[in-house]
Design an enzyme around this catalytic site. Structure first.
Site, PDB file in Angstrom:
ATOM      1  N   ALA A 165       0.861  -1.034   0.137  1.00  0.00           N
ATOM      2  CA  ALA A 165      -0.032  -0.107   0.072  1.00  0.00           C
ATOM      3  C   ALA A 165       1.008   1.338  -0.151  1.00  0.00           C
ATOM      4  CB  ALA A 165      -0.903  -0.067   1.242  1.00  0.00           C
ATOM      5  N   GLY A 183       0.967  -4.941   1.235  1.00  0.00           N
ATOM      6  CA  GLY A 183      -0.366  -5.137   0.265  1.00  0.00           C
ATOM      7  C   GLY A 183       0.071  -5.874  -0.930  1.00  0.00           C
ATOM      8  N   GLU A 239       0.078  -9.546  -0.260  1.00  0.00           N
ATOM      9  CA  GLU A 239      -1.411  -9.965   0.191  1.00  0.00           C
ATOM     10  C   GLU A 239      -2.165 -10.094  -1.099  1.00  0.00           C
ATOM     11  OE1 GLU A 239      -1.894  -6.702   2.819  1.00  0.00           O
ATOM     12  OE2 GLU A 239      -2.742  -8.215   4.331  1.00  0.00           O
ATOM     13  N   GLU A 266       4.329  -4.587   7.446  1.00  0.00           N
ATOM     14  CA  GLU A 266       3.531  -3.527   8.051  1.00  0.00           C
ATOM     15  C   GLU A 266       3.821  -3.358   9.318  1.00  0.00           C
ATOM     16  OE1 GLU A 266       2.689  -6.015   6.088  1.00  0.00           O
ATOM     17  OE2 GLU A 266       0.897  -5.336   4.523  1.00  0.00           O
TER      18      GLU A 266
HETATM   19  C1  LIG Z   1      12.219  -2.384  -0.150  1.00  0.00           C
HETATM   20  C2  LIG Z   1      11.685  -0.822  -0.507  1.00  0.00           C
HETATM   21  C3  LIG Z   1      10.325  -1.192  -1.308  1.00  0.00           C
HETATM   22  C4  LIG Z   1      12.638  -0.296  -1.611  1.00  0.00           C
HETATM   23  O1  LIG Z   1      13.821   0.067  -1.022  1.00  0.00           O
HETATM   24  P1  LIG Z   1      15.083   0.936  -1.657  1.00  0.00           P
HETATM   25  O2  LIG Z   1      15.500   0.339  -3.163  1.00  0.00           O
HETATM   26  O3  LIG Z   1      16.319   1.029  -0.587  1.00  0.00           O
HETATM   27  O4  LIG Z   1      14.114   2.206  -2.031  1.00  0.00           O
HETATM   28  P2  LIG Z   1      13.693   3.229  -1.033  1.00  0.00           P
HETATM   29  O5  LIG Z   1      14.448   4.702  -1.165  1.00  0.00           O
HETATM   30  O6  LIG Z   1      13.406   2.718   0.357  1.00  0.00           O
HETATM   31  O7  LIG Z   1      12.254   3.693  -1.618  1.00  0.00           O
HETATM   32  C5  LIG Z   1      12.359   4.191  -2.861  1.00  0.00           C
HETATM   33  C6  LIG Z   1      11.125   5.157  -3.076  1.00  0.00           C
HETATM   34  O8  LIG Z   1       9.875   4.463  -2.861  1.00  0.00           O
HETATM   35  C7  LIG Z   1       9.225   5.113  -1.691  1.00  0.00           C
HETATM   36  N1  LIG Z   1       8.353   3.905  -1.324  1.00  0.00           N
HETATM   37  C8  LIG Z   1       8.748   2.716  -1.002  1.00  0.00           C
HETATM   38  N2  LIG Z   1       7.806   1.774  -0.483  1.00  0.00           N
HETATM   39  C9  LIG Z   1       6.636   2.666  -0.657  1.00  0.00           C
HETATM   40  C10 LIG Z   1       5.511   2.376  -0.280  1.00  0.00           C
HETATM   41  N3  LIG Z   1       5.034   1.249   0.220  1.00  0.00           N
HETATM   42  N4  LIG Z   1       4.385   3.601  -0.197  1.00  0.00           N
HETATM   43  C11 LIG Z   1       4.996   4.726  -0.762  1.00  0.00           C
HETATM   44  N5  LIG Z   1       6.200   5.027  -0.910  1.00  0.00           N
HETATM   45  C12 LIG Z   1       7.003   4.055  -0.914  1.00  0.00           C
HETATM   46  C13 LIG Z   1      10.094   5.681  -0.919  1.00  0.00           C
HETATM   47  O9  LIG Z   1       9.641   6.656   0.063  1.00  0.00           O
HETATM   48  C14 LIG Z   1      11.134   6.012  -1.856  1.00  0.00           C
HETATM   49  O10 LIG Z   1      10.667   7.635  -2.551  1.00  0.00           O
HETATM   50  P3  LIG Z   1      11.124   8.926  -1.984  1.00  0.00           P
HETATM   51  O11 LIG Z   1      12.724   8.882  -2.538  1.00  0.00           O
HETATM   52  O12 LIG Z   1      11.207   9.082  -0.620  1.00  0.00           O
HETATM   53  O13 LIG Z   1      10.392   9.650  -2.941  1.00  0.00           O
HETATM   54  C15 LIG Z   1      11.400  -0.148   0.697  1.00  0.00           C
HETATM   55  O14 LIG Z   1      11.189   1.396   0.235  1.00  0.00           O
HETATM   56  C16 LIG Z   1      10.492  -0.449   1.686  1.00  0.00           C
HETATM   57  O15 LIG Z   1      10.711  -1.302   2.293  1.00  0.00           O
HETATM   58  N6  LIG Z   1       9.315  -0.059   1.304  1.00  0.00           N
HETATM   59  C17 LIG Z   1       8.242  -0.274   2.253  1.00  0.00           C
HETATM   60  C18 LIG Z   1       7.524  -1.403   2.242  1.00  0.00           C
HETATM   61  C19 LIG Z   1       6.268  -1.647   3.116  1.00  0.00           C
HETATM   62  O16 LIG Z   1       6.429  -1.055   4.178  1.00  0.00           O
HETATM   63  N7  LIG Z   1       5.101  -1.812   2.442  1.00  0.00           N
HETATM   64  C20 LIG Z   1       4.052  -2.257   3.294  1.00  0.00           C
HETATM   65  C21 LIG Z   1       3.040  -1.077   3.299  1.00  0.00           C
HETATM   66  S1  LIG Z   1       1.681  -0.964   4.076  1.00  0.00           S
HETATM   67  C22 LIG Z   1       0.557  -2.177   3.446  1.00  0.00           C
HETATM   68  O17 LIG Z   1       1.034  -2.795   2.415  1.00  0.00           O
HETATM   69  C23 LIG Z   1      -0.646  -2.584   3.980  1.00  0.00           C
HETATM   70  C24 LIG Z   1      -1.526  -3.325   3.593  1.00  0.00           C
HETATM   71  C25 LIG Z   1      -2.553  -3.671   4.349  1.00  0.00           C
HETATM   72  C26 LIG Z   1      -3.625  -2.727   4.288  1.00  0.00           C
HETATM   73  C27 LIG Z   1      -4.193  -2.464   2.851  1.00  0.00           C
HETATM   74  C28 LIG Z   1      -5.456  -1.497   3.104  1.00  0.00           C
HETATM   75  C29 LIG Z   1      -5.632  -0.644   1.824  1.00  0.00           C
HETATM   76  C30 LIG Z   1      -6.549   0.239   1.969  1.00  0.00           C
HETATM   77  C31 LIG Z   1      -6.465   1.189   3.203  1.00  0.00           C
HETATM   78  C32 LIG Z   1      -7.566   2.268   3.264  1.00  0.00           C
HETATM   79  C33 LIG Z   1      -7.275   2.924   4.330  1.00  0.00           C
HETATM   80  C34 LIG Z   1      -8.153   3.481   5.322  1.00  0.00           C
HETATM   81  C35 LIG Z   1      -8.603   2.205   5.911  1.00  0.00           C
HETATM   82  C36 LIG Z   1      -9.407   2.282   7.229  1.00  0.00           C
HETATM   83  C37 LIG Z   1     -11.008   2.207   7.094  1.00  0.00           C
HETATM   84  O18 LIG Z   1     -11.452   1.615   6.222  1.00  0.00           O
HETATM   85  O19 LIG Z   1     -11.449   3.168   8.031  1.00  0.00           O
END
Ligand SMILES: CC(C)(COP(=O)(O)OP(=O)(O)OC[C@H]1O[C@@H](n2cnc3c(N)ncnc32)[C@H](O)[C@@H]1OP(=O)(O)O)[C@@H](O)C(=O)NCCC(=O)NCCSC(=O)/C=C/CCCCCCCCCCCCC(=O)O
Length: 738
Positions: free
Chosen positions: A73, A113, A116, A136
Site C-alpha cells: 500500500a 499489500g 497480500e 506492516e
Molecule cells: C524495499 C523498498 C520497497 C525499496 O527500498 P529501496 O530500493 O532502498 O528504495 P527506497 O528509497 O526505500 O524507496 C524508493 C522510493 O519509494 C518510496 N516507497 C517505498 N515503498 C513505498 C510505499 N509502500 N508507499 C509509498 N512510497 C514508498 C520511498 O519513499 C522512496 O521514495 P522517495 O525517494 O522517498 O521519494 C523499501 O522502500 C520499503 O521497504 N518500502 C516499504 C514497504 C512496506 O512497508 N510495505 C508495506 C506498506 S503497508 C501495506 O502494504 C498495508 C497493507 C494492508 C492494508 C491495505 C489497506 C488498503 C486500503 C486502506 C484504506 C485506508 C483506510 C482504511 C481504514 C478504514 O477502512 O476505516
C-alpha cells in the site's frame, strides 16, 4: 495504475504500474500520457473484471512494472484524508474467487499489500532474486488486506507469526522452503507465469483458494500463542503493532475466515488511529529524506559524485575499530586494520575474527561469502606504510585530540593525495583535526555507534573545508555498509551526543534532588527508550565521561582550587559521577556503578543499597532536601531538555531539519520508533506545552541553562506552532510576537 494486456492467446496480463515501487495507491493519480485517471487499486479491480468478462481469456497473470511486483500500500495514503473507500482486502478476495486461474509473477519485491495480492492468487512464481515480506508491523500496522488470515493457512502459524511480527523480508529461496511460493525461477518470471497459467486452464481451483483451507493445527496451539504474545510484548517495549499482529493470527486459528477478516479489520483500525502508526510512518519517510542530504552551502548529491572505495583502512582495534572493520568486511570492501604494536594487533585480530565468525554464521553462504581469511580481503598490520594505496582511512583511536592530530598528520604524509581521511570521534572538533593535514577538504567525521557492526546510525560530520565529494563518498560508504548516514555540522558532540548531554545531566540532577537511579531508568524505559541513562552509563563505562570531564577541566587535577563542589563556570554541576569514579565504580566492567552486578563484567543490574545511602549522605552533606519526584517530572526534565537542545541545533544550522535529529535518535540512541523521534514527539506533545514546562523548570532551576527555552522554540510557538515539516521555513522569518 495497472496495464492490461494479452500475454498469450488465452492469458491476460495485469501489470501494476506506479513507479518507483508500484505502491498500491488508492489515491487518485493522473497518468499524463494516456488520458484517464485511475487509482492502482481501481485499475487492478477493473483489469480483473475485464478478464472475467472476456470469454476468450482463460487465465490471468499479475505482475509489476520494471521488475518489481509491488512494495504494498502507498504509505503516504494512510495519513492523507481518505479519498475513496476502496480497500485492498475485497480486491484480494476478488482475485481468489476468480474462476480463471490467476498466477502471480513475483519479481524484485512483493511486500505488504503487494504480497497480500499474491496470496489471493492461485499460484505464485518468484524470481530467484525476489524478496518478500509483510513489513506492516514496522510502520505500526498489520497486514490488513486479509494477510493475517491467509498466511497462516499457507505456511502454518509459527512461520506466519515470525514473518508478520518481525516484518522481515525473506529471499525467494526461503519463501519456497516455507511454501509461500510454488516455484522459483531464474528466467523471465512473467513468461514463466504465463506458461504456467496456460497449463492450469481448466484445472480445479478450490484447493488453491487459501481462504477455504484450514489453519494447520499445532498440538499446543493455545500455549504456543500465549508464549508468542508474551515474547512479542517484551520485545515491543510499548509498541502496539506486534501484539495486535499476534491477536489477528490468533483469530485465524480460532474463527472461520470471514470472522477472522472482520477481527483483522478491527485491529487494523485500532492501529491506524493509534498515533503510533503515524509516528512510525513519519520515521520511514524521515530516513529516506535524510538520505537526500544537503548542506547550508547548497551541496548535495546533485553537486557531488561519490568516489569509489576499493580499499579502506581502520586505525585502532579497540571496541569501535573492531566493529568498523567488521562492517567494512561485511560490505565486501578490502580492509587493512592497523594497531600501534603487535600485542594490541593480536588482541584486535582475535576479536575481529570472532565477530566475523559470528556474522558469517548468520549469513546464507557463511564464511565463504565474507572470505575474511583471505589477506586480500582483510589484512592486519602495525606499519603505517601499508596505508599508501588505500582510498579511505577511518581513525578509531582513543578520544584524545593530541593523539588524533598526530595520526592525521602522519596520514596526510603517507596516504595517496586523493585518499579520504575520516575520524570516528564522538565529539571532537573536525576542523582542528583537519588543520594538521594538507588536505582538509578530504577530512570528515564518521561517527559510528557501538557495537559498530550492529548499530545502523552513522553521523557524518563535515568541517568548514570538507568538500561535497567527501560528504558524498562518506554517505555512499554508509549505504554500502547498510547504515543510515546522517549529514550534520561540526559542534561539540555533533547532534546525538550534544542532545544527550542535557538529558544525562538532568538525570543526575534528579538523583541529587531525591530520585534513585532505578526510578529514573524505569520512567524512561516505560516511555519506550531501550535503556535508561544509568543502565546505559554502567554499560558504556563511567570512566569514559570522567576522562572527558577531566580533559575539559571540569574535574580532576586541572580544576581550580576553591571551585564550589556543585558549580562550574557559574552554573549547576553535579560531581556525583566523578565521586563514583573516584571510588573505582566504573559500571559493568568493575561490577559496580550506579547499580551492582553479579561480578565484574556482569550484565544484570541490581539496585544497590550502597548507592542509596551514598545519595542520602551526599544530600545531607550538601543540605539538599530530599523530595519525591514523580514519573512525569522525570520524563519532562530529561526529554524536554534534550528536545530543547534539538531546537538550538536546528537554529544553528547543524542539522538541516528535525527529521535528521529523529533519525539519529531512533537509530543510534534507542529512541522508540513508535514515538517518531524526539522532535516528532515534541510536535505531538505540542510546542506550547513543551515551552511552558521548560519555562516552569527553568524558573525553579535558574542555574541550569539547558532548561532555558531555546529562542527557536519560542519563535515557533509565537508563530502559532507550525507543523513539523514547516519548522525550518520559519527559521529566519520575523515574528511580531517576539
Ligand atoms: C524495499 C523498498 C520497497 C525499496 O527500498 P529501496 O530500493 O532502498 O528504495 P527506497 O528509497 O526505500 O524507496 C524508493 C522510493 O519509494 C518510496 N516507497 C517505498 N515503498 C513505498 C510505499 N509502500 N508507499 C509509498 N512510497 C514508498 C520511498 O519513499 C522512496 O521514495 P522517495 O525517494 O522517498 O521519494 C523499501 O522502500 C520499503 O521497504 N518500502 C516499504 C514497504 C512496506 O512497508 N510495505 C508495506 C506498506 S503497508 C501495506 O502494504 C498495508 C497493507 C494492508 C492494508 C491495505 C489497506 C488498503 C486500503 C486502506 C484504506 C485506508 C483506510 C482504511 C481504514 C478504514 O477502512 O476505516
Amino acid at each position: 495504475m495497472a496495464q492490461y494486456a494479452r500475454g498469450a492467446a488465452a492469458v491476460a496480463v495485469i501489470r501494476l504500474r506506479n513507479p518507483p515501487v508500484n505502491a498500491l495507491s488508492w489515491l487518485l493519480v493522473t497518468e499524463p500520457l494516456i488520458s484517464f485517471s485511475l487509482t492502482v487499486l481501481q485499475a487492478l479491480e477493473d483489469g480483473l473484471k475485464r478478464a472475467d468478462a472476456d470469454p476468450s481469456v482463460k487465465a490471468v497473470t499479475i505482475c509489476g512494472e520494471n521488475g518489481k511486483f509491488s512494495a504494498g500500500a502507498d504509505i503516504r495514503g494512510f495519513s492523507s484524508p481518505r479519498k475513496q473507500g476502496l480497500g485492498l482486502g475485497p480486491i484480494v478476495s476478488l482475485i481468489e474467487r476468480s474462476e480463471k486461474p490467476v498466477v502471480a509473477a513475483i519479481e524484485g519485491i512483493a511486500l505488504g499489500g503487494g504480497l497480500e495480492v499474491a496470496l489471493g492468487c492461485h499460484y505464485r512464481i518468484a524470481h530467484v532474486q525476489a524478496r518478500m515480506g509483510l513489513p506492516e508491523v514496522t510502520i505500526g500496522l498489520l497486514p490488513g488486506a486479509q494477510g493475517t488470515q491467509r498466511l497462516p493457512r499457507l505456511v502454518g502459524v509459527p512461520a506466519a507469526l515470525d514473518l508478520i511480527t518481525t516484518g522481515r523480508h525473506i529471499p525467494a529461496t526461503e519463501a519456497l522452503k516455507l511454501g509461500l511460493v510454488d516455484e522459483v525461477v531464474e528466467e523471465n518470471t512473467v513468461e514463466a507465469a504465463i506458461r504456467l497459467a496456460n497449463k492450469l486452464i481448466g484445472q480445479p481451483l478450490g484447493p488453491r483458494r487459501l481462504s477455504l483451507k484450514p489453519v494447520p493445527k499445532l498440538p499446543n496451539m493455545e500455549a504456543f500463542l500465549s508464549e508468542a504474545l508474551a515474547k512479542v510484548k517484551k520485545r515491543a517495549q510499548g509498541c502496539l503493532a506486534p501484539e495486535l499482529c499476534v491477536q489477528a493470527i490468533k483469530a485465524a486459528t480460532e474463527q472461520p475466515f470471514a470472522d477472522g477478516v472482520r477481527k483483522e479489520q478491527e485491529l487494523f483500525n485500532i492501529l491506524l488511529t493509534s498515533g503510533q502508526a503515524k509516528a512510525m510512518q513519519y520515521a520511514f519517510f524521515a530516513e529516506r529524506a535524510v538520505e537526500k542530504w544537503t548542506t547550508p552551502s547548497g551541496a548535495s548529491w546533485k553537486s557531488a559524485s561519490p568516489q569509489p572505495i576499493r580499499k579502506a583502512a581502520v586505525i585502532g582495534l579497540g571496541t569501535m575499530g573492531r566493529g568498523i572493520v567488521t562492517s567494512l568486511v561485511k560490505a565486501k570492501i578490502p580492509v587493512v586494520a592497523l594497531e600501534q604494536n603487535l600485542e594490541y594487533l593480536n588482541m584486535g585480530r582475535n576479536a575481529v575474527m570472532l565477530l566475523l565468525e559470528r556474522e558469517a554464521m548468520k549469513m546464507e553462504q557463511g564464511a565463504q561469502a565474507l572470505d575474511f581469511h583471505n589477506p586480500a580481503r582483510l589484512q592486519f598490520a602495525v606499519d603505517f606504510d601499508v596505508l599508501r594505496d588505500v582510498d579511505l582511512v577511518i581513525e578509531a583511536v582513543f578520544e584524545n585530540m593530541a593523539l588524533k592530530k598526530e595520526i592525521f598528520s602522519n596520514l596526510s604524509r603517507i596516504c595517496k593525495p586523493e585518499a579520504f581521511l575520516c575520524t570516528n570521534t564522538s565529539a571532537l572538533n573536525i576542523d582542528e583535526i583537519a588543520s594538521v593535514t594538507g588536505r582538509p577538504q578530504q577530512v570528515i567525521g564518521m561517527h559510528f555507534f557501538s557495537p559498530a557492526h550492529v548499530m545502523r546510525l552513522l553521523e557524518i560530520i563535515y568541517g568548514r573545508q570538507t568538500s561535497p565529494t567527501t560528504i558524498a563518498t562518506a554517505m555512499q560508504l554508509a549505504k554500502v555498509m547498510k547504515k543510515v548516514g546522517v549529514v550534520v555540522g561540526n559542534c561539540f558532540g555533533f547532534v546525538g551526543n550534544r542532545m544527550m548531554f542535557p538529558y544525562s545531566q538532568q538525570a543526575v540532577f534528579l538523583l541529587e534532588e531525591g530520585s534513585r537511579p532505578e526510578d529514573v531508568d524505569q520512567a524512561l524505559e516505560d516511555f519506550g527508550l531501550k535503556i535508561g541513562p544509568f543502565r546505559m552509563s554502567d554499560l558504556a563505562g563511567l570512566d569514559v565521561g570522567w576522562r572527558s570531564r577531566k580533559d575539559q577541566g571540569l574535574t580532576g587535577p586541572s580544576l581550580a582550587p576553591g571551585t564550589p563542589a556543585r558549580q562550574r563556570r557559574g552554573y549547576r554541576y553535579s560531581p556525583l559521577p566523578d565521586l563514583l569514579c573516584e571510588k573505582g565504580r566504573f559500571g559493568q566492567k568493575t561490577g559496580k556503578g550506579w547499580y551492582e552486578y553479579e561480578k565484574a563484567g556482569g550484565r544484570t543490574a541490581k539496585p544497590d543499597p550502597w548507592v542509596h545511602s551514598f545519595l542520602c549522605e551526599y544530600r545531607n552533606a550538601h543540605q539538599i532536601k530530599t523530595r519525591f519526584i514523580d514519573q512525569e517530572e522525570i520524563l519532562e526534565r530529561c526529554l524536554y531538555s534534550l528536545i530543547n537542545e534539538g531546537f538550538d541545533i536546528l537554529a544553528e544550522g547543524i542539522a538541516s531539519g528535525p527529521e535528521h535529529l529523529d533519525v539519529v535518535y531512533i537509530n543510534g540512541y534507542g529512541w522508540p520508533k513508535h514515538r517518531g523521534g524526539p522532535m516528532f514527539y515534541a510536535s505531538t506533545v505540542g510546542l506550547p506545552n513543551i515551552l511552558a514546562k521548560l519555562q516552569k523548570y527553568s524558573e525553579i532551576h535558574p542555574d541550569i541553562p539547558q532548561l532555558r527555552p531555546s529562542a527557536f522554540l519560542k519563535k515557533l510557538v509565537a508563530m502559532g506552532s507550525p507543523l513539523l515539516n514547516d519548522w525550518m521555513s520559519h527559521l529566519h522569518k520575523q515574528s511580531n510576537k517576539l
